[in-house]
Design a protein around this motif. Structure first.
Motif, PDB file in Angstrom:
ATOM      1  N   SER A 125     -30.580  42.187 -21.518  1.00 42.36           N
ATOM      2  CA  SER A 125     -30.509  43.388 -22.495  1.00 42.36           C
ATOM      3  C   SER A 125     -32.038  43.253 -23.487  1.00 42.36           C
ATOM      4  O   SER A 125     -32.775  42.438 -23.182  1.00 42.36           O
ATOM      5  CB  SER A 125     -29.569  43.043 -23.591  1.00 42.36           C
ATOM      6  N   GLY A 126     -32.317  44.511 -23.833  1.00 44.14           N
ATOM      7  CA  GLY A 126     -33.456  44.519 -24.891  1.00 44.14           C
ATOM      8  C   GLY A 126     -33.271  43.438 -25.987  1.00 44.14           C
ATOM      9  O   GLY A 126     -34.463  42.873 -26.515  1.00 44.14           O
ATOM     10  N   LYS A 127     -32.446  43.035 -26.412  1.00 41.55           N
ATOM     11  CA  LYS A 127     -32.240  42.027 -27.501  1.00 41.55           C
ATOM     12  C   LYS A 127     -32.683  40.533 -27.118  1.00 41.55           C
ATOM     13  O   LYS A 127     -33.384  40.110 -27.511  1.00 41.55           O
ATOM     14  CB  LYS A 127     -30.690  41.921 -28.221  1.00 41.55           C
ATOM     15  N   GLU A 128     -31.900  40.476 -25.877  1.00 39.14           N
ATOM     16  CA  GLU A 128     -32.472  39.257 -24.803  1.00 39.14           C
ATOM     17  C   GLU A 128     -33.813  38.964 -24.720  1.00 39.14           C
ATOM     18  O   GLU A 128     -34.522  38.143 -24.780  1.00 39.14           O
ATOM     19  CB  GLU A 128     -31.580  39.020 -23.741  1.00 39.14           C
ATOM     20  N   LEU A 129     -34.394  39.949 -24.667  1.00 39.83           N
ATOM     21  CA  LEU A 129     -36.032  39.972 -24.386  1.00 39.83           C
ATOM     22  C   LEU A 129     -36.728  39.827 -25.398  1.00 39.83           C
ATOM     23  O   LEU A 129     -37.602  39.028 -25.302  1.00 39.83           O
ATOM     24  CB  LEU A 129     -36.476  41.577 -23.495  1.00 39.83           C
ATOM     25  N   CYS A 130     -36.368  40.506 -26.410  1.00 36.58           N
ATOM     26  CA  CYS A 130     -37.036  40.501 -27.644  1.00 36.58           C
ATOM     27  C   CYS A 130     -36.923  39.258 -28.706  1.00 36.58           C
ATOM     28  O   CYS A 130     -37.600  38.915 -29.343  1.00 36.58           O
ATOM     29  CB  CYS A 130     -36.696  41.596 -28.686  1.00 36.58           C
ATOM     30  N   GLN A 131     -35.613  38.823 -28.474  1.00 36.67           N
ATOM     31  CA  GLN A 131     -35.409  37.651 -29.459  1.00 36.67           C
ATOM     32  C   GLN A 131     -34.734  36.508 -28.670  1.00 36.67           C
ATOM     33  O   GLN A 131     -33.664  36.714 -27.965  1.00 36.67           O
ATOM     34  CB  GLN A 131     -34.561  38.175 -30.684  1.00 36.67           C
ATOM     35  N   GLY A 132     -34.900  35.190 -29.051  1.00 36.46           N
ATOM     36  CA  GLY A 132     -34.395  34.089 -28.799  1.00 36.46           C
ATOM     37  C   GLY A 132     -33.784  33.224 -29.668  1.00 36.46           C
ATOM     38  O   GLY A 132     -34.501  33.381 -30.887  1.00 36.46           O
ATOM     39  N   GLU A 133     -32.761  32.352 -29.531  1.00 34.75           N
ATOM     40  CA  GLU A 133     -32.501  31.497 -30.708  1.00 34.75           C
ATOM     41  C   GLU A 133     -32.080  30.208 -30.231  1.00 34.75           C
ATOM     42  O   GLU A 133     -31.302  29.552 -30.209  1.00 34.75           O
ATOM     43  CB  GLU A 133     -31.054  32.204 -31.291  1.00 34.75           C
ATOM     44  N   PRO A 134     -33.316  29.320 -29.823  1.00 36.85           N
ATOM     45  CA  PRO A 134     -33.337  28.178 -29.515  1.00 36.85           C
ATOM     46  C   PRO A 134     -33.029  27.151 -30.666  1.00 36.85           C
ATOM     47  O   PRO A 134     -33.431  27.395 -31.737  1.00 36.85           O
ATOM     48  CB  PRO A 134     -34.661  27.493 -28.900  1.00 36.85           C
ATOM     49  N   ASP A 135     -32.370  26.000 -30.356  1.00 39.85           N
ATOM     50  CA  ASP A 135     -32.067  25.048 -31.675  1.00 39.85           C
ATOM     51  C   ASP A 135     -33.426  24.524 -31.972  1.00 39.85           C
ATOM     52  O   ASP A 135     -34.103  23.990 -30.945  1.00 39.85           O
ATOM     53  CB  ASP A 135     -31.204  23.995 -31.050  1.00 39.85           C
ATOM     54  N   ALA A 136     -33.807  24.598 -33.187  1.00 44.08           N
ATOM     55  CA  ALA A 136     -35.206  24.397 -33.453  1.00 44.08           C
ATOM     56  C   ALA A 136     -35.015  22.902 -34.002  1.00 44.08           C
ATOM     57  O   ALA A 136     -36.295  22.337 -34.376  1.00 44.08           O
ATOM     58  CB  ALA A 136     -35.754  25.036 -34.641  1.00 44.08           C
ATOM     59  N   SER A 137     -33.948  22.243 -34.094  1.00 40.22           N
ATOM     60  CA  SER A 137     -34.002  20.950 -34.807  1.00 40.22           C
ATOM     61  C   SER A 137     -34.774  19.691 -34.390  1.00 40.22           C
ATOM     62  O   SER A 137     -34.986  18.946 -34.920  1.00 40.22           O
ATOM     63  CB  SER A 137     -32.528  20.538 -35.181  1.00 40.22           C
ATOM     64  N   SER A 138     -34.978  19.946 -32.750  1.00 38.12           N
ATOM     65  CA  SER A 138     -35.625  18.663 -32.394  1.00 38.12           C
ATOM     66  C   SER A 138     -37.163  18.916 -32.136  1.00 38.12           C
ATOM     67  O   SER A 138     -37.845  17.981 -31.494  1.00 38.12           O
ATOM     68  CB  SER A 138     -34.985  18.177 -30.955  1.00 38.12           C
ATOM     69  N   PHE A 139     -37.560  20.097 -32.621  1.00 35.30           N
ATOM     70  CA  PHE A 139     -39.010  20.153 -32.529  1.00 35.30           C
ATOM     71  C   PHE A 139     -39.853  19.877 -33.857  1.00 35.30           C
ATOM     72  O   PHE A 139     -39.050  19.935 -34.986  1.00 35.30           O
ATOM     73  CB  PHE A 139     -39.291  21.657 -32.269  1.00 35.30           C
ATOM     74  N   PRO A 140     -41.047  19.227 -33.807  1.00 33.01           N
ATOM     75  CA  PRO A 140     -41.531  18.970 -34.966  1.00 33.01           C
ATOM     76  C   PRO A 140     -41.695  20.102 -35.956  1.00 33.01           C
ATOM     77  O   PRO A 140     -42.003  21.422 -35.506  1.00 33.01           O
ATOM     78  CB  PRO A 140     -42.936  18.462 -34.715  1.00 33.01           C
TER      79      PRO A 140
END
Ligand code: ADP
Ligand code: MG
Length: 702
Positions: A100-115
């Motif tokens: 979908s367009g939403k999947e193309l435009c935006q993702g939501e990875p878990d950010a907690s393990s990145f600096p």
């Protein structure tokens, strides 16, 4: 057409959802709208996202893709990706392929393990990725896995930048805005936008995999922590531009093909100065695309090297005493109607746009020299900058004869002439005279004008080009803003320009240096000129939060104070972590490999001495050998204990900058001491017992 050429033109960009694919597959109005967005001049119309996503999915599936991923560049300096498949199960137990367009435009990875440098508490896990439409979507084939890659920016739940791309994009906007203001004030009525361009030359080493596997230091840290100098080094100057070894040439060919498929215009390849060292350069692109492409190039070099039983070392200093690797960032600015703003033309002295842009860069680099220095400060580059074959840690600019002459004319009043190049006669009747450039090159300069662009040569080979580039864009944008402010209110633009240029030429002449940057004479001279010379990474990173630096980032809306503080913390922490890993690896290698091998050898020597002595023959020299080795074992053991104690002490330090300083002041000297004794052991222990492949083997055996 030649068959192989035909193949290459077919291959190039074949895995990229580029302009021609979009034109072919998208409805006309959608295509028109997305083109405006990809050129960076208008946000994406959300209503069109579904149509675009669908076309991308069909194209990707035709190419065998099963997954898509948002591909982003967290503060680790590497890239990150999380793959999702296109499948969407239906109620009848089958599946559809959806995107979908939403999947193309935006993702939501878990950010907690990145600096995040404290921008986000660990429990606040949510982070977002957002499609960066200005860098094309592409397909990557990794083994049997084929995936659609969506270049993306990465931010926290609260919208703070957690990556390298977001500030780069913001800095492009800033530069566009300010450079366009200057152009317009100078009477340019046609150019609507200005984009920064980048052509990064990438240096790297190739080492045979069989050696790599025996070196825990290369495996864990990317550089050799031990290794006595090879009897032959780079003194013969016979590797630079030398004939490519067949195995290396095959490797390079495969790298090129892989990169061409991804639309990366790999163009130049050659042997570099050090044995085992090579370079790859693409044709330049906008800084954003060039940065993505450089990440792909680094990844591809490593991947393809494996297939050829090589290991590609991207580290800034894999071998002590041998040239390190850099990344030469060629940078310029171009208008949407194709004017390179750093092209001097035939008569630069009366090329007003060029002179303003040139002087703008000169002022920016002098005023923010410490910030530029900090943009290339990392653990690896510390071994390179200031060592004798790399630019020193002092930032200076090479302008060359012609432009320095003009710069001096500006300082004294108006520039009225440009020195012209001559003809070069080769003294061979069959060779035509060659036009000679007005200026020689200077390979020792950290920031050199090279004809129609600047080449920032301090960047480290492992670094993302994003950091140094967004700093450069930002500081130049800020100076251009100053200039635009003045020009916009000027009654007489020409005399205002003269005044501005004269002021810059007078105030910033100290940063211009055309001589040899590698000499001690320059270090002394630079000190007289009060140019900063910050050798250590920690010292350099400590300057990032200076008021003027926070100011320039905030004024140009590239990074907020909080975002900048977070980045500084991440960089300092990375430094300590890297040093700690190196120290622990050294301890491991000495305890488990170097000392056991040396002890075995000394045992054998002792037995030899005893048995020879029992025959009544002279064993003085064998005894001497034994004494040397035993003594070195003792010194190595002592240095080992010292390093162990110091790393333990370091582990207890909590404060990030205290820890980094401790690493610089205590851990590194202890590492150097340990290496010195261990390397001496290497030259005294039976080669058949020595556990690590030597420098000579790694650098010279292909
Ligand atoms: P050299 O080794 O002589 O410095 P290379 O050919 O290895 O040159 O690399 C020069 C790099 O500069 C290439 O990537 C080239 O595309 C890039 N370049 C050329 N013109 C520009 C420009 N206007 N802006 C940015 N990069 C440029
Ligand atoms: Mg080059």
């Amino acid at each position: 057409m030649d068959k192989s050429c035909e193949a290459i033109t077919d291959i190039f960009g074949s895995n990229v959802f580029n302009d021609s694919v979009m034109r072919e597959r998208l409805p006309k109005d959608v295509y028109k709208s997305i083109t405006k967005t990809t050129e960076g001049h208008q946000p994406l119309d959300p209503a069109l996202a579904n149509v675009i996503a669908n076309a991308m999915k069909d194209w990707a599936i035709e190419k065998g893709a099963t997954h898509y991923c948002h591909w982003f560049q967290p503060m680790t300096g590497l890239t990150a990706e999380k793959h999702d498949s296109f499948i969407s199960p239906t109620s009848d137990g089958r599946t559809m392929m959806e995107f979908s367009g939403k999947e193309l435009c935006q993702g939501e990875p878990d950010a907690s393990s990145f600096p995040s440098g404290g921008l986000r508490a660990t429990f606040e896990a949510r982070g977002y990725t957002a499609w960066d439409c200005t860098s094309p979507v592409f397909i990557k084939e990794d083994g049997k896995n084929i995936t659609l890659y969506i270049p993306s920016a990465f931010c926290s739940y609260t919208g703070l930048a957690l990556d390298k791309k977001t500030p780069l994009l913001r800095s492009m906007d800033a530069l566009d805005k300010q450079a366009t203001r200057v152009l317009s004030a100078l009477g340019n009525k046609t150019s609507k936008h200005v984009t920064a361009t980048l052509g990064p030359e990438q240096e790297y080493f190739l080492v045979d995999r069989s050696y790599y596997k025996k070196r825990l230091d290369l495996i864990l840290t990317g550089r050799t922590l031990f290794g006595a100098a090879s009897p032959r080094g780079q003194e013969m100057d016979d590797h630079y531009f030398g004939t490519l070894h067949e195995r290396v040439a095959s490797f390079m060919h495969e790298v090129n093909v892989e990169l061409w498929k991804l639309g990366v215009s790999a163009k130049t390849q050659h042997n570099e100065v050090a044995p085992g060292q090579y370079e790859l350069a693409p044709v330049f692109a906008t800084v954003n695309v060039a940065t993505d492409h450089n990440q792909l190039a680094m990844e591809t070099l490593q991947k393809v090297a494996n297939r050829h039983n090589f290991i590609c070392l991207l580290h800034e200093k894999p071998f002590a005493g041998i040239n390190g690797s850099g990344k030469h960032n060629n940078w310029s600015m171009v208008t949407d109607d194709g004017i390179n703003l750093l092209d001097p033309g035939q008569t630069p002295h009366d090329n007003m746009v060029f002179l303003v842009m040139l002087c703008g860069v000169v002022r920016a680099v002098d005023k923010y020299a410490k910030l530029l220095r900090a943009s290339v400060a990392n653990t690896g580059n510390e071994h390179r900058l200031g060592a004798n074959e790399a630019p020193p840690a002092i930032v200076s600019i090479f302008l060359g004869e012609q432009l320095t002459d003009i710069f001096n004319q500006l300082a004294n009043g108006d520039a009225t002439s440009s020195r012209q190049g001559e003809e070069l006669k080769l003294g061979v009747s069959t060779l035509p005279p060659l036009p000679k450039d007005c200026t020689d090159r200077n390979r020792t300069s950290p920031f050199a004008f090279t004809g129609n662009r600047f080449e920032f040569r301090m960047v480290g080979s492992t670094q993302s080009t994003a950091g140094p580039t967004f700093v450069l864009n930002t500081i130049v944008a800020d100076i251009l803003a100053e200039i635009a402010d003045e020009l916009e209110k000027a009654k007489n633009v020409k005399s205002s320009v003269q005044k501005i240029l004269r002021k810059i030429a007078n105030e910033h002449s100290r940063i211009i240096f055309n001589g040899d940057n590698y000499t001690d004479v320059w270090v002394v001279e630079a000190e007289k000129r009060q140019l900063p010379n910050i050798r250590s990474t920690v010292g350099s990173l400590a300057t990032i939060m200076d008021e003027e630096n926070v100011g320039v980032f905030e004024r140009q809306k590239v990074l907020s104070k909080a975002e900048l503080a977070a980045r500084t913390e991440i960089l300092l922490e990375a430094y300590s972590m890297q040093i700690n890993i190196e120290a622990l690896t050294m301890i491991n290698i000495v305890k488990r490999q170097i000392l056991p091998a040396s002890a075995e050898y000394s045992g054998k020597l002792a037995a030899t001495v005893a048995s020879i002595s029992s025959t009544g023959l002279c064993s003085d020299y064998q005894k001497e050998m034994l004494e040397t080795v035993s003594e070195l074992i003792g010194s190595t053991g002592k240095a080992l204990k010292e390093l162990e104690a110091i790393t333990k002490e370091c582990a207890d330090i909590k404060e990030i900058s205290d820890k980094a300083e401790f690493c610089r002041d205590k851990v590194i000297p202890a590492m150097c001491q340990l290496r010195q004794f261990a390397d001496e052991l290497e030259t005294n222990v039976d080669a058949s017992l020595w556990p690590l492949p030597t420098y000579a083997e790694m650098l010279f055996l292909k």
